[in-house]
Design a protein around this motif. Structure first.
Motif, PDB file in Angstrom:
ATOM      1  N   VAL A 106       0.836  -1.192   0.000  1.00  0.00           N
ATOM      2  CA  VAL A 106       0.000   0.000   0.000  1.00  0.00           C
ATOM      3  C   VAL A 106       0.878   1.252   0.000  1.00  0.00           C
ATOM      4  N   PRO A 107       0.690   2.093  -0.991  1.00  0.00           N
ATOM      5  CA  PRO A 107       1.597   3.240  -1.175  1.00  0.00           C
ATOM      6  C   PRO A 107       1.441   4.310  -0.098  1.00  0.00           C
ATOM      7  N   ASN A 108       0.308   4.320   0.591  1.00  0.00           N
ATOM      8  CA  ASN A 108       0.035   5.419   1.512  1.00  0.00           C
ATOM      9  C   ASN A 108       0.514   5.132   2.931  1.00  0.00           C
ATOM     10  N   LEU A 109       1.218   4.030   3.139  1.00  0.00           N
ATOM     11  CA  LEU A 109       1.793   3.776   4.453  1.00  0.00           C
ATOM     12  C   LEU A 109       3.316   3.797   4.324  1.00  0.00           C
ATOM     13  N   THR A 110       3.986   3.789   5.482  1.00  0.00           N
ATOM     14  CA  THR A 110       5.447   3.881   5.437  1.00  0.00           C
ATOM     15  C   THR A 110       6.064   2.539   5.026  1.00  0.00           C
ATOM     16  N   GLU A 113       5.821   0.086   7.866  1.00  0.00           N
ATOM     17  CA  GLU A 113       4.473  -0.473   8.021  1.00  0.00           C
ATOM     18  C   GLU A 113       4.190  -1.503   6.939  1.00  0.00           C
ATOM     19  N   ASN A 114       4.628  -1.195   5.728  1.00  0.00           N
ATOM     20  CA  ASN A 114       4.406  -2.141   4.647  1.00  0.00           C
ATOM     21  C   ASN A 114       5.129  -3.456   4.896  1.00  0.00           C
ATOM     22  N   LEU A 117       3.157  -4.756   8.623  1.00  0.00           N
ATOM     23  CA  LEU A 117       1.732  -4.676   8.916  1.00  0.00           C
ATOM     24  C   LEU A 117       1.146  -6.077   9.087  1.00  0.00           C
ATOM     25  N   ASN A 148      14.924   4.359   4.007  1.00  0.00           N
ATOM     26  CA  ASN A 148      14.418   4.900   5.257  1.00  0.00           C
ATOM     27  C   ASN A 148      13.073   4.266   5.598  1.00  0.00           C
ATOM     28  N   GLY A 150      10.909   4.999   7.660  1.00  0.00           N
ATOM     29  CA  GLY A 150       9.832   5.920   8.019  1.00  0.00           C
ATOM     30  C   GLY A 150       9.242   6.643   6.824  1.00  0.00           C
ATOM     31  N   SER A 151       9.843   6.466   5.638  1.00  0.00           N
ATOM     32  CA  SER A 151       9.337   7.202   4.475  1.00  0.00           C
ATOM     33  C   SER A 151       8.121   6.505   3.889  1.00  0.00           C
ATOM     34  N   LEU A 152       7.300   7.282   3.197  1.00  0.00           N
ATOM     35  CA  LEU A 152       6.111   6.697   2.574  1.00  0.00           C
ATOM     36  C   LEU A 152       6.526   5.828   1.397  1.00  0.00           C
ATOM     37  N   HIS A 155       6.427   7.172  -2.228  1.00  0.00           N
ATOM     38  CA  HIS A 155       7.403   8.159  -2.683  1.00  0.00           C
ATOM     39  C   HIS A 155       8.618   7.511  -3.340  1.00  0.00           C
TER      40      HIS A 155
END
Lengths: 524, 334, 361
Positions: A106-110, A113-114, A117, A148, A150-152, A155
């Motif tokens: 999912v592109p909208n999580l960090t 998290e990906n 999760l 990183n 923590g990055s989305l 991005h």
């Protein structure tokens, strides 16, 4: 035919038991047998290539293994236990993770998290973000990746997203990682990075199943391979013991011989017309195609050879106005034209059949007749419906000429087989009587009979004066039909040559950009 | 390739690199909008710059805040809930009717919350298991709740239960002589709990994952079903809770309460920076969205010359601006 | 590229043409029509004189006439909605547009020099419909040019529209007195209510426009596969834009009829939830919300079904407001019948196809 297929199996080293063993797996969709008693074994600590043409059953086999499809017959043994996974989650729980080409994250999580999760470290019932990022960072480091956490995710470029997907798989302690065409949209450097990660996985004892269209890549990275054709197992082979030529033969098999009969029927001599119909001058678009020159003459078939992502489809789309060029221009019959949309191209008598038949061609819920007449009707405008007599005549004519089955013009398009759908789409364009016909992979994924018919038709159309731009991943096909061949690589045209004494091997050499062993010469 | 050495991150590194600002940009924009509007009000109108004006803003919109919180969950997951206005009406009606029948107010309130949650769950089941489009499933919910409300009573029923009325009028005195009510406290508590759930729990992060790409979330082995049914259950619960706050506010149950309130809730969420296609946004943004809507209303009541319908038009314009900006942003990214 | 398997045609789809009986049983309008008949039977049992028609002053009166007359507004809105839905869109703003049209017309009539003159009514209605064209252009612009999802794009006007209507009426409940105008709802021509004739006329006009020209086919092509349609040279943008304008005009006509019926316009409540009724009518009529093939006849039946339902409820002694409850059940029922997944759950063999499709999607 009730015997089990046991041919073409490689010797296993004594100390290694397969982590996955699929035996005689069959799956049917309706009356299409997608997999017919296919077997495959994956060893721990190996990179195993799954080879086959489009439609060979690679995706179905993978989806059977990962619980997306349920199997009709056969057995799947993972780690010594028989399994049939009902869901992807169940397969994951058993240590089988899949990384798809269109990254399934999912592109909208960090990034962290990906990766984590569903099993993130928790504290007091809530997610412990600090611990999660640390764990993600550790896993990424283990794979030699500097990303990183923590990055989305969204991005990052696709290549990085794929690496993150692999990192997710690794974090589950996957015993098997399936990479489904991961390299098709990566550049050379990114591919090397991916291979690094794959080698690390192999060192850690993971079984990596690698699906790729690119033979070089398979030879660079894979240890063993399983070859499928038309839903059946052809052979299991050691990569080092199989020449590329042999591999291609195994993958393409009988089809090649059948099509060879078509060969030489149509002379490849250059047509004697020198009337340019469509000329691209420095045509290009940022990020998809560098400035390209190309001229199509009347009655000529120009073939485009190149791998997926070489810019071949991008060029076709620019020529048709499906995408707009941001530099360069087009001349139609020596007059400068700007094609802002397909509509403009059609008005200039250019036709384009997309490689993605399902998404960009077929209107599934309309009838065969409506599908055939769509382009003509669209160019006439809605106020001028085609008279029903003309309709009936055109449709009947083309159903007959192209041998479309079923012959009922009111059959719904979605009920037709791939080959017949493709013929209807060709009819759609032929009805508009174009001067230029751009065909992007018109024979992909269709049966051999339809393939031969379409090839014959292309040759006939050219003989009658139409210019055809013919794009295909099958180099033999390109060579068989084209008067001229344009070779593309890395989003630009690298060579243009008259089709005289050109062999598949020559083309491969040009595409690869380097000299290869002579055994790569095309089949004699 | 040589493995790049990653130095152990310092706290500063984490602060510096964690979560790029672009994610918060929409919320920041809404916050700036709210501050700007409030500031403009303070300059333009006498007596606007009073904490009590702000507190009244919360008080008058407490139910909407709660609705917007529930709606945020649904929209983040990629759905929409058209039923919340009707569920509010149903809730006020159930509360009024049961208390009229002599039920304990606590039992009555518990019933309301249960009914709302059940209705939400039902819609979630329709959406997830039967593959019915969210807006159609919740349209059924809208009709159902409104129909049930009419079935209970066509007329307005006043709420006279002492405990309930006491709760409605109980005020909390704040330092400086300001006061507020329990409804505000409940609404703000809902926001805090929701913010925590969305940011820090597995359920909450899965809501974002489902909204970002449902097929991926499924392939990642996440509990998509729980989340997709759950968000509608939460929205149903919030609508019921919002209905109770509305009942406290109006002290009546009426079948024509809260007509079109779902639109306000959706508008607040969008103006709060949540992407209508799902996956991006924050509960805090929705709170700010409600405050922006409330400020518009406050403007209009402070300004004697403007009529009430300008509220709707202004909300529409704001909605338009946010939707178009969202569209341009997502287009640029893709 | 993953290799995609071409799904083979299911065997039954290649079967010879079904006979007339099974064709009738398989027809998508069978169940809605049966539902209408069943409701009418229930009505007759509850109120034996339910279907009686009287002729008075050369006009027909009675419940059946009321049912068709009252179906007119929903039918009109649903007509426009059908085409919008066929292009994969949705128009949530139709209720607000109806209110604006009514507001404009009533205000113009009240403000005109001769309030009772037929010319005033005609001028007012024309102005109102012109306003609707503008609103439709606006919706269509947001959807087809800016590229906002239809449900979101039309939400803007849904939210702001009633405010605009109140701006027009100055927040008053405007009550014009104009016989020509109220005739829109209460008048009769050839013994039939004008409102119904208008709706029917629009249906026929639309049917001719879509089925006698290529418009219908192009709309369906855009709805089924927008990308393929664009590549085939279909002006998808123009078509999409046009259907939103058409939907707004239809909604405006519905608004005029509703206002004429009560001889008043309340900008807050006129046409409230009519978008939902219209969507319901479209869905009942068998046009899928996912776009593509549409059925105008189905929409007519759907509107009549809703109107019959609304009439049936009080006749069997249930408070008429409870019709929302019944509509809720109809929505769920129809969606269940259309939902591939719900249908697949009934067939064991179909299970895999559905689940694999869901994952692939």
């Amino acid at each position: 035919m009730t015997h089990t297929q046991e041919r073409g199996v490689t010797e296993l080293p004594n100390d290694r038991r397969p982590v996955v063993e699929m035996r005689d797996v069959s799956i049917a969709f309706g009356n299409v047998q997608a997999l017919d008693r296919v077997s495959m074994r994956l060893l721990p600590g190996e990179i195993h290539a799954l080879m086959g043409e489009n439609g060979a059953g690679k995706s179905t086999l993978i989806k059977a293994l990962t619980g997306v499809y349920s199997i009709d017959t056969g057995r799947i043994v993972v780690g010594g236990e028989e399994h049939e996974f009902a869901t992807p989650a169940a397969a994951q729980a058993a240590g089988i993770s899949t990384v798809y080409q269109e990254v399934n994250l999912v592109p909208n999580l960090t990034v962290a998290e990906n990766m984590l999760l569903g099993r993130e470290p928790r504290r007091f019932g809530g997610i412990n973000m600090g611990a999660m990022n640390r764990r993600a960072r550790a896993t990424l480091e283990r794979l030699g990746l500097d990303i990183n956490p923590g990055s989305l995710l969204g991005h990052h470029p696709i290549a990085v997203q794929q690496l993150v997907a692999i990192a997710r798989a690794v974090d589950v302690d996957a015993r098997v990682v399936i990479l489904d065409e991961p390299t098709s949209s990566l550049d050379a450097e990114e591919v090397q990075k991916l291979f690094d990660v794959m080698r690390r996985l192999r060192e850690h004892g993971v079984a990596v199943l690698f699906v790729s269209h690119f033979l070089d890549q398979v030879y660079e990275i894979a240890d063993r391979m399983t070859i499928l054709r038309n839903g059946r197992l052809v052979e299991e082979r050691m990569v080092a013991e199989t020449s590329q030529l042999e591999l291609v033969r195994l993958m393409i098999g009988r089809e090649l011989e059948v099509l060879d009969r078509l060969d030489r029927d149509h002379g490849r001599a250059a047509p004697n017309s020198a009337t340019p119909v469509l000329t691209a001058v420095g045509l290009g678009r940022k990020g998809s195609l560098e400035a390209t020159d190309l001229t199509l003459f009347e009655g000529e078939v120009v073939g485009i050879a190149g791998l997926l992502g070489s810019g071949r489809t991008e060029l076709a789309r620019l020529l048709f106005g499906a995408d707009t060029a941001d530099h360069g221009g087009l001349e139609v019959r020596s007059t400068r034209r700007r094609l802002r949309s397909p509509r403009h191209a059609i008005d200039r008598k250019i036709a384009f059949s997309s490689e993605d038949r399902k998404a960009e061609g077929v209107i599934g819920d309309l009838t065969v007749a409506d599908n055939m007449l769509l382009a003509l009707q669209a160019s006439r405008g809605w106020l001028r419906p085609i008279p029903s007599a003309t309709r009936a005549k055109l449709v009947r004519e083309y159903i007959q000429a192209l041998d479309i089955r079923p012959t009922d013009p009111n059959a719904l398009m979605r009920n037709l087989s791939g080959g017949n759908q493709q013929k209807v789409l060709l009819a759609r364009w032929l009805i508009t009587e174009p001067d230029v016909l751009i065909l992007d992979e018109p024979t992909r994924g269709i049966d051999i009979g339809a393939k031969a018919q379409i090839q014959t038709m292309v040759a006939d159309l050219a003989a009658k004066g139409m210019s055809v731009l013919f794009i295909s991943a099958e180099l033999e096909e390109v060579l068989r039909l084209s008067h001229r061949v344009v070779v593309m690589r890395d989003r630009r045209k690298i060579r243009e040559l008259a089709n005289e004494d050109v062999s598949v091997g020559d083309l491969l050499e040009i595409i690869a950009g380097e000299t290869r062993q002579t055994e790569l010469e095309g089949p004699a | 390739m040589s493995a790049t050495t990653v130095p152990n991150p310092t706290t500063w590194d984490r602060v510096r690199t964690y979560s790029p600002a672009s994610r918060y940009l929409p919320v920041v924009a809404t916050f700036a909008l709210f501050i700007g509007m409030f500031g403009f009000g303070g300059i333009s109108y006498q007596g606007f710059f009073d904490w009590q004006v702000f507190l009244s803003l919360l008080l008058d919109n407490s139910f909407l805040i709660v609705l917007a919180v529930g709606m945020t969950f649904v929209i983040l997951s990629g759905g929409i809930d058209l039923s919340v206005g009707s569920v509010v009406a149903l809730s006020t009606m159930i509360a009024a009717k049961t208390m009229e029948m002599g039920w304990s107010p606590y039992l009555s309130m518990a019933t309301v919350l249960l009914v709302g949650t059940l209705l939400g769950t039902l819609m979630g089941v329709l959406v997830h298991y039967l593959d019915i489009e969210p807006f159609i499933a919740t349209l059924a919910g809208l009709f159902l709740a409104r129909g049930l409300t009419y079935l209970i009573s066509k007329n307005s029923i006043p709420i006279t239960d002492e405990t309930f009325v006491e709760l409605a009028f109980a005020s909390i005195t704040l330092p400086g002589g300001y006061y507020t009510t329990w409804t505000v406290v409940i609404a703000l508590a809902t926001v805090v709990v929701a913010a925590y759930v969305l940011a820090r729990t597995r359920f909450g992060r899965t809501v974002y994952a489902v909204g970002g790409n449902e097929a991926s979330a499924m392939l990642m082995g996440l509990r998509v079903a729980v989340v997709k049914v759950g968000v509608y259950a939460i929205s149903g619960f919030c609508a019921a809770l919002g209905g109770l706050l509305f009942a406290l506010y109006t002290l009546s149950g009426y079948s024509l309460h809260a007509v079109g309130m779902e639109l306000d809730a959706i508008a607040a969420v969008v103006i709060g920076g949540t992407l209508l296609t799902g996956g991006r946004g924050f509960v805090v943004g929705s709170l700010l969205g409600v405050l922006v809507l409330g400020t518009i209303q406050t403007f209009i009541s402070f300004d004697g010359t403007l009529n009430s319908w300008w509220t709707r038009i202004a909300i529409g314009v704001l909605l338009l601006v946010f939707v178009v900006v969202q569209r341009l942003m997502t287009r640029r990214q893709s | 590229m993953t290799d995609t398997l071409d799904r083979a045609p299911a065997p039954e789809e290649q079967a010879p043409r079904p006979g007339p009986v099974s064709r009738l049983l398989g027809h998508q309008l069978l169940w809605p029509v049966v539902a209408i008949v069943v409701m009418l039977v229930i009505d007759v049992i509850a109120v034996p004189s339910f279907l009686d028609l009287r002729v008075q002053d050369g006009h027909l009166y009675g419940n059946p006439v009321d049912i068709v007359r009252n179906s007119a507004p929903v039918m009109l809105v649903a007509l426009g909605m059908t085409l919008v839905i066929a292009t994969r869109g949705i128009d949530l703003s139709v209720g607000a547009v109806a209110a604006i049209a009514a507001a404009v017309a009533c205000t113009r009539i009240v403000e005109s020099a001769d309030e009772g003159a037929a010319s005033a009514a005609i001028l007012a209605c024309t102005t109102a419909l012109a306003a609707c064209v503008l609103l439709g252009v606006w919706n269509g612009f947001l959807v087809s040019v800016v590229g906002i999802q239809p449900i979101i794009a039309t939400l803007v006007l849904m939210v702001a529209g009633r405010g605009l209507a109140m701006l027009v009426t100055d927040g008053q409940i405007t009550t014009p007195s104009n016989d020509a105008f109220s005739g829109l709802a209460t008048g009769f021509v050839l013994g039939l209510p004008i409102a119904f004739l208008i709706a029917l006329g629009m249906v026929v006009l639309t049917a001719v426009l879509t089925r006698r020209t290529a418009l219908g086919m192009l709309i369906e092509a855009v709805g089924i596969n927008p990308d393929a349609s664009r590549l085939a040279g279909v002006r998808a943008r123009t078509i999409t834009w046009t259907v939103y304008v058409f939907a707004a005009v239809c909604a405006g006509m519905a608004g005029l009829i509703i206002a004429a019926n009560t001889n008043s316009v309340n900008a807050n409540s006129l046409g409230l939830w009519i978008e939902l009724d219209a969507i319901l009518a479209v869905v009942i009529g068998g046009t899928a919300l996912t776009g593509g093939r549409f059925s105008l006849a189905g929409t007519v039946v759907g509107a009549l079904l809703i109107s019959t339902l609304v009439r049936t409820i009080p006749s069997i002694g249930i408070p008429s407001e409870a019709n929302y409850l019944f509509k809720a059940f109809v929505v769920i029922l129809v969606c269940l019948l259309q939902s591939p997944r719900a249908r697949a759950a009934l067939r064991v063999r179909g299970r895999r196809a559905a689940s694999s499709k869901a994952v692939a999607a």
